[in-house]
Design a protein around this motif. Structure first.
Motif, PDB file in Angstrom:
ATOM      1  N   ARG A  82       0.823  -1.212   0.000  1.00 12.66           N
ATOM      2  CA  ARG A  82       0.000   0.000   0.000  1.00 12.66           C
ATOM      3  C   ARG A  82       0.852   1.256   0.000  1.00 12.66           C
ATOM      4  O   ARG A  82       1.942   1.271   0.557  1.00 12.66           O
ATOM      5  N   LYS A  83       0.330   2.288  -0.635  1.00 14.66           N
ATOM      6  CA  LYS A  83       1.042   3.570  -0.675  1.00 14.66           C
ATOM      7  C   LYS A  83       0.859   4.285   0.648  1.00 14.66           C
ATOM      8  O   LYS A  83      -0.167   4.137   1.317  1.00 14.66           O
ATOM      9  N   LYS A  84       1.858   5.086   1.003  1.00 16.52           N
ATOM     10  CA  LYS A  84       1.780   5.843   2.246  1.00 16.52           C
ATOM     11  C   LYS A  84       0.898   7.076   2.107  1.00 16.52           C
ATOM     12  O   LYS A  84       0.263   7.501   3.056  1.00 16.52           O
ATOM     13  N   LYS A  85       0.892   7.641   0.903  1.00 19.05           N
ATOM     14  CA  LYS A  85       0.170   8.887   0.676  1.00 19.05           C
ATOM     15  C   LYS A  85      -1.337   8.669   0.841  1.00 19.05           C
ATOM     16  O   LYS A  85      -1.886   7.676   0.365  1.00 19.05           O
ATOM     17  N   SER A  86      -1.975   9.608   1.531  1.00 21.14           N
ATOM     18  CA  SER A  86      -3.419   9.521   1.727  1.00 21.14           C
ATOM     19  C   SER A  86      -4.138  10.162   0.546  1.00 21.14           C
ATOM     20  O   SER A  86      -3.662  11.158   0.021  1.00 21.14           O
ATOM     21  N   PRO A  87      -5.271   9.646   0.127  1.00 18.83           N
ATOM     22  CA  PRO A  87      -5.917   8.437   0.629  1.00 18.83           C
ATOM     23  C   PRO A  87      -5.150   7.180   0.221  1.00 18.83           C
ATOM     24  O   PRO A  87      -4.620   7.090  -0.870  1.00 18.83           O
ATOM     25  N   ILE A  88      -5.103   6.253   1.139  1.00 16.34           N
ATOM     26  CA  ILE A  88      -4.339   5.020   0.954  1.00 16.34           C
ATOM     27  C   ILE A  88      -4.831   4.266  -0.281  1.00 16.34           C
ATOM     28  O   ILE A  88      -6.025   4.157  -0.523  1.00 16.34           O
ATOM     29  N   SER A  89      -3.884   3.768  -1.062  1.00 14.13           N
ATOM     30  CA  SER A  89      -4.223   2.930  -2.216  1.00 14.13           C
ATOM     31  C   SER A  89      -3.159   1.852  -2.354  1.00 14.13           C
ATOM     32  O   SER A  89      -2.141   1.879  -1.663  1.00 14.13           O
ATOM     33  N   LEU A  90      -3.395   0.910  -3.249  1.00 12.65           N
ATOM     34  CA  LEU A  90      -2.441  -0.185  -3.446  1.00 12.65           C
ATOM     35  C   LEU A  90      -1.276   0.252  -4.329  1.00 12.65           C
ATOM     36  O   LEU A  90      -1.446   1.026  -5.270  1.00 12.65           O
ATOM     37  N   THR A  91      -0.108  -0.261  -4.015  1.00  7.32           N
ATOM     38  CA  THR A  91       1.066  -0.063  -4.881  1.00  7.32           C
ATOM     39  C   THR A  91       0.939  -1.012  -6.076  1.00  7.32           C
ATOM     40  O   THR A  91       0.036  -1.874  -6.114  1.00  7.32           O
ATOM     41  N   ASP A  92       1.852  -0.901  -7.019  1.00 10.32           N
ATOM     42  CA  ASP A  92       1.861  -1.831  -8.155  1.00 10.32           C
ATOM     43  C   ASP A  92       2.017  -3.266  -7.655  1.00 10.32           C
ATOM     44  O   ASP A  92       1.370  -4.184  -8.161  1.00 10.32           O
ATOM     45  N   LYS A  93       2.872  -3.434  -6.646  1.00 10.18           N
ATOM     46  CA  LYS A  93       3.057  -4.766  -6.073  1.00 10.18           C
ATOM     47  C   LYS A  93       1.770  -5.251  -5.419  1.00 10.18           C
ATOM     48  O   LYS A  93       1.394  -6.422  -5.535  1.00 10.18           O
ATOM     49  N   GLY A  94       1.082  -4.337  -4.735  1.00 12.41           N
ATOM     50  CA  GLY A  94      -0.195  -4.687  -4.101  1.00 12.41           C
ATOM     51  C   GLY A  94      -1.231  -5.121  -5.125  1.00 12.41           C
ATOM     52  O   GLY A  94      -1.964  -6.092  -4.911  1.00 12.41           O
ATOM     53  N   LEU A  95      -1.287  -4.404  -6.254  1.00 11.66           N
ATOM     54  CA  LEU A  95      -2.212  -4.776  -7.327  1.00 11.66           C
ATOM     55  C   LEU A  95      -1.860  -6.153  -7.887  1.00 11.66           C
ATOM     56  O   LEU A  95      -2.742  -6.984  -8.135  1.00 11.66           O
ATOM     57  N   ALA A  96      -0.560  -6.404  -8.068  1.00 11.05           N
ATOM     58  CA  ALA A  96      -0.120  -7.699  -8.604  1.00 11.05           C
ATOM     59  C   ALA A  96      -0.460  -8.835  -7.638  1.00 11.05           C
ATOM     60  O   ALA A  96      -0.961  -9.890  -8.049  1.00 11.05           O
TER      61      ALA A  96
END
Length: 198
Positions: A82-96
């Motif tokens: 997950r990305k640190k920046k708000s609003p929280i979202s998934l990183t590329d790794k998180g999506l994978a």
């Protein structure tokens, strides 16, 4: 003693004996009923106190579990999914990873249970509170959102990767949050606008 027995055999003595016996029986019934009522009342108060104590213990256990999960993530330096920046979202790794473990299929399969839980337990339906609940619940009480087989599969995946379960459950929580916000017509950017720390 013989004189007493003779008195009991007389009509007045018989009446007195029966009356005394009935009065004693009536008093015993009253006394026993009073004590049983008092015991039941004390038991009811004790049961209420036990229920309240169990609720507090459950809340403390939940908070400690969430803190432990966050400490696990901190020791990893951060959650790589997950990305640190708000609003929280998934990183590329998180999506994978979400595709690899078929996160959307798991959520689809359990959506009725998840949606019912969200509707019941999120009192204030603002984006910030929705996010908080969606990130915490699968990490601390995954059984509230997912079936046993799905939980076991996610645990096995986390173990095979050598990572704490918490990071994968937070990933699931972000996907759940996004779906719920979309259903409610709430913009994800509302999270920052409702953040009491800002």
């Amino acid at each position: 003693m013989i004189d007493l027995l003779k008195d009991v055999q007389s009509p007045a003595g018989s009446f007195g004996f029966v009356f005394s016996f009935l009065a004693l029986a009536g008093w015993l019934i009253y006394y026993i009923t009073k004590k049983v009522t008092q015991i039941n009342s004390d038991h009811s108060v004790l049961t209420d106190n036990i229920s309240k104590t169990n609720a507090y213990i459950d809340e403390i256990r939940r908070d400690l579990s969430y803190l432990k999960g966050n400490i696990d993530i901190i020791t990893m330096k951060n959650n790589p999914l997950r990305k640190k920046k708000s609003p929280i979202s998934l990183t590329d790794k998180g999506l994978a990873i979400s595709q690899q473990i078929r996160a959307k299929e798991i959520i689809d399969r359990n959506w009725e249970r998840i949606y019912e839980n969200l509707e019941k337990n999120i009192c204030d339906k603002n984006a910030y509170d929705i996010q908080g609940y969606c990130l915490t619940t699968p990490s601390v009480n995954p059984e509230k959102f997912f079936g046993d087989d799905d939980i076991r599969n996610i645990k096995e995946f986390a173990f095979s990767q050598g990572n704490p379960l918490h990071i994968y459950m937070q990933m699931m929580g972000i996907i759940i949050r996004d779906r719920y916000l979309k259903m409610k017509g709430i913009d994800v950017n509302e999270i920052d606008r409702n953040d009491p720390n800002r």
